[in-house]
Design a protein around this motif. Structure first.
Motif, PDB file in Angstrom:
ATOM      1  N   HIS A   1       0.833  -1.200   0.000  1.00  0.00           N
ATOM      2  CA  HIS A   1       0.000   0.000   0.000  1.00  0.00           C
ATOM      3  C   HIS A   1       0.869   1.251   0.000  1.00  0.00           C
ATOM      4  CE1 HIS A   1       0.617   1.205   4.220  1.00  0.00           C
ATOM      5  NE2 HIS A   1       0.548  -0.083   4.526  1.00  0.00           N
ATOM      6  N   PRO A   2       0.289   2.415  -0.323  1.00  0.00           N
ATOM      7  CA  PRO A   2       1.072   3.652  -0.356  1.00  0.00           C
ATOM      8  C   PRO A   2       1.579   4.066   1.025  1.00  0.00           C
ATOM      9  CG  PRO A   2      -1.025   3.942  -1.496  1.00  0.00           C
ATOM     10  CD  PRO A   2      -1.082   2.627  -0.791  1.00  0.00           C
ATOM     11  N   ALA A   3       2.826   4.510   1.061  1.00  0.00           N
ATOM     12  CA  ALA A   3       3.442   5.089   2.264  1.00  0.00           C
ATOM     13  C   ALA A   3       4.792   5.660   1.836  1.00  0.00           C
ATOM     14  CB  ALA A   3       3.640   4.051   3.354  1.00  0.00           C
ATOM     15  N   ASN A   4       5.147   6.796   2.376  1.00  0.00           N
ATOM     16  CA  ASN A   4       6.428   7.422   2.045  1.00  0.00           C
ATOM     17  C   ASN A   4       7.444   7.344   3.184  1.00  0.00           C
ATOM     18  OD1 ASN A   4       5.888   8.407  -0.665  1.00  0.00           O
ATOM     19  ND2 ASN A   4       4.423   9.772   0.298  1.00  0.00           N
ATOM     20  N   ASP A   5       7.028   6.827   4.349  1.00  0.00           N
ATOM     21  CA  ASP A   5       7.920   6.726   5.504  1.00  0.00           C
ATOM     22  C   ASP A   5       7.635   5.411   6.228  1.00  0.00           C
ATOM     23  OD1 ASP A   5       9.060   6.915   8.124  1.00  0.00           O
ATOM     24  OD2 ASP A   5       8.983   9.102   8.019  1.00  0.00           O
ATOM     25  N   ALA A   6       8.558   4.467   6.120  1.00  0.00           N
ATOM     26  CA  ALA A   6       8.338   3.128   6.686  1.00  0.00           C
ATOM     27  C   ALA A   6       8.095   3.168   8.183  1.00  0.00           C
ATOM     28  CB  ALA A   6       9.529   2.217   6.360  1.00  0.00           C
ATOM     29  N   GLN A   7       8.890   3.925   8.922  1.00  0.00           N
ATOM     30  CA  GLN A   7       8.763   3.952  10.386  1.00  0.00           C
ATOM     31  C   GLN A   7       7.431   4.548  10.844  1.00  0.00           C
ATOM     32  OE1 GLN A   7      10.725   2.533  12.678  1.00  0.00           O
ATOM     33  NE2 GLN A   7      12.111   1.782  11.104  1.00  0.00           N
ATOM     34  N   LYS A   8       6.930   5.527  10.137  1.00  0.00           N
ATOM     35  CA  LYS A   8       5.694   6.205  10.551  1.00  0.00           C
ATOM     36  C   LYS A   8       4.424   5.602   9.966  1.00  0.00           C
ATOM     37  CE  LYS A   8       7.804  10.733  11.290  1.00  0.00           C
ATOM     38  NZ  LYS A   8       7.878  12.114  10.823  1.00  0.00           N
ATOM     39  N   GLU A   9       4.525   4.965   8.792  1.00  0.00           N
ATOM     40  CA  GLU A   9       3.315   4.568   8.076  1.00  0.00           C
ATOM     41  C   GLU A   9       3.149   3.066   7.836  1.00  0.00           C
ATOM     42  OE1 GLU A   9       2.275   7.644   4.849  1.00  0.00           O
ATOM     43  OE2 GLU A   9       4.469   7.763   5.026  1.00  0.00           O
ATOM     44  N   LEU A  10       4.156   2.268   8.131  1.00  0.00           N
ATOM     45  CA  LEU A  10       4.060   0.830   7.864  1.00  0.00           C
ATOM     46  C   LEU A  10       4.071   0.017   9.148  1.00  0.00           C
ATOM     47  CD1 LEU A  10       6.498   0.443   4.831  1.00  0.00           C
ATOM     48  CD2 LEU A  10       4.011   0.681   4.795  1.00  0.00           C
ATOM     49  N   GLN A  11       3.341  -1.098   9.121  1.00  0.00           N
ATOM     50  CA  GLN A  11       3.319  -2.044  10.244  1.00  0.00           C
ATOM     51  C   GLN A  11       3.560  -3.443   9.696  1.00  0.00           C
ATOM     52  OE1 GLN A  11      -0.439  -1.365  12.223  1.00  0.00           O
ATOM     53  NE2 GLN A  11       0.300   0.513  13.143  1.00  0.00           N
ATOM     54  N   GLY A  12       4.694  -3.597   9.011  1.00  0.00           N
ATOM     55  CA  GLY A  12       5.037  -4.882   8.424  1.00  0.00           C
ATOM     56  C   GLY A  12       4.663  -5.016   6.964  1.00  0.00           C
ATOM     57  N   CYS A  13       4.136  -3.959   6.380  1.00  0.00           N
ATOM     58  CA  CYS A  13       3.702  -3.978   4.982  1.00  0.00           C
ATOM     59  C   CYS A  13       4.820  -3.496   4.053  1.00  0.00           C
ATOM     60  CB  CYS A  13       2.459  -3.108   4.825  1.00  0.00           C
ATOM     61  SG  CYS A  13       1.052  -3.706   5.790  1.00  0.00           S
ATOM     62  N   ILE A  14       4.510  -3.446   2.769  1.00  0.00           N
ATOM     63  CA  ILE A  14       5.434  -3.015   1.722  1.00  0.00           C
ATOM     64  C   ILE A  14       4.835  -1.785   1.048  1.00  0.00           C
ATOM     65  CG2 ILE A  14       6.537  -3.672  -0.454  1.00  0.00           C
ATOM     66  CD1 ILE A  14       6.126  -6.652   0.450  1.00  0.00           C
ATOM     67  N   ALA A  15       5.657  -0.757   0.819  1.00  0.00           N
ATOM     68  CA  ALA A  15       5.172   0.445   0.145  1.00  0.00           C
ATOM     69  C   ALA A  15       6.008   0.708  -1.107  1.00  0.00           C
ATOM     70  CB  ALA A  15       5.248   1.648   1.068  1.00  0.00           C
ATOM     71  N   PRO A  16       5.359   0.890  -2.261  1.00  0.00           N
ATOM     72  CA  PRO A  16       6.085   1.251  -3.468  1.00  0.00           C
ATOM     73  C   PRO A  16       6.369   2.754  -3.478  1.00  0.00           C
ATOM     74  CG  PRO A  16       3.760   1.037  -3.978  1.00  0.00           C
ATOM     75  CD  PRO A  16       3.922   0.703  -2.514  1.00  0.00           C
TER      76      PRO A  16
END
Length: 137
Positions: A75-90
């Motif tokens: 899913h969309p996210a530009n900051d792994a630490q702030k926006e991801l919980q184990g997912c992948i962002a392109p």
């Protein structure tokens, strides 16, 4: 097949998504933390993707049958630490460790690239490493 080749960094994982050898996007993820829920990237392997829709992410993909995990998304996210919980962002490009740009635009590019494959058959994602097992730790 959709391929994700990763590089394991201290605080994040960077990757490159290719489809039949053609560059589609770069990716950001949380660092490897022994596959712990919500704080680790997923293990390397081959996963089936399912397309889904939500108000928050619009179109995104779910990775099926991740060992000891569920609800792993691309899913969309530009900051792994702030926006991801184990997912992948392109992302279009990396701006810092675990950070990138234009994730929503890049997610749309990925969705468009995968659409012909989704209609005809299952989409499979193969996640591999550009680094050795020892470098993960």
């Amino acid at each position: 097949m959709l391929m994700l080749k990763r590089i394991y960094l201290a605080t994040a994982v960077h990757g490159e998504l290719t489809l039949n050898g053609k560059h589609i996007a770069y990716t950001i993820e949380l660092p490897w933390q022994d596959n712990k829920k919500r704080i680790s990237c997923v293990p390397e392997g081959i996963y089936v993707l399912r397309k889904r829709y939500s108000e928050k992410f619009k179109w995104y993909f779910v990775l099926l049958d991740v060992p000891n995990r569920n609800c792993i998304l691309i899913h969309p996210a530009n900051d792994a630490q702030k926006e991801l919980q184990g997912c992948i962002a392109p992302v279009t490009q990396f701006t810092a460790e675990g950070k990138g740009t234009e994730s929503r635009k890049t997610m749309q590019k990925l969705t468009n690239a995968l659409e012909p494959y989704r209609i005809n058959r299952q989409i499979k994602l193969c996640i591999t490493s550009n680094t050795s097992e020892n470098e993960k730790q």
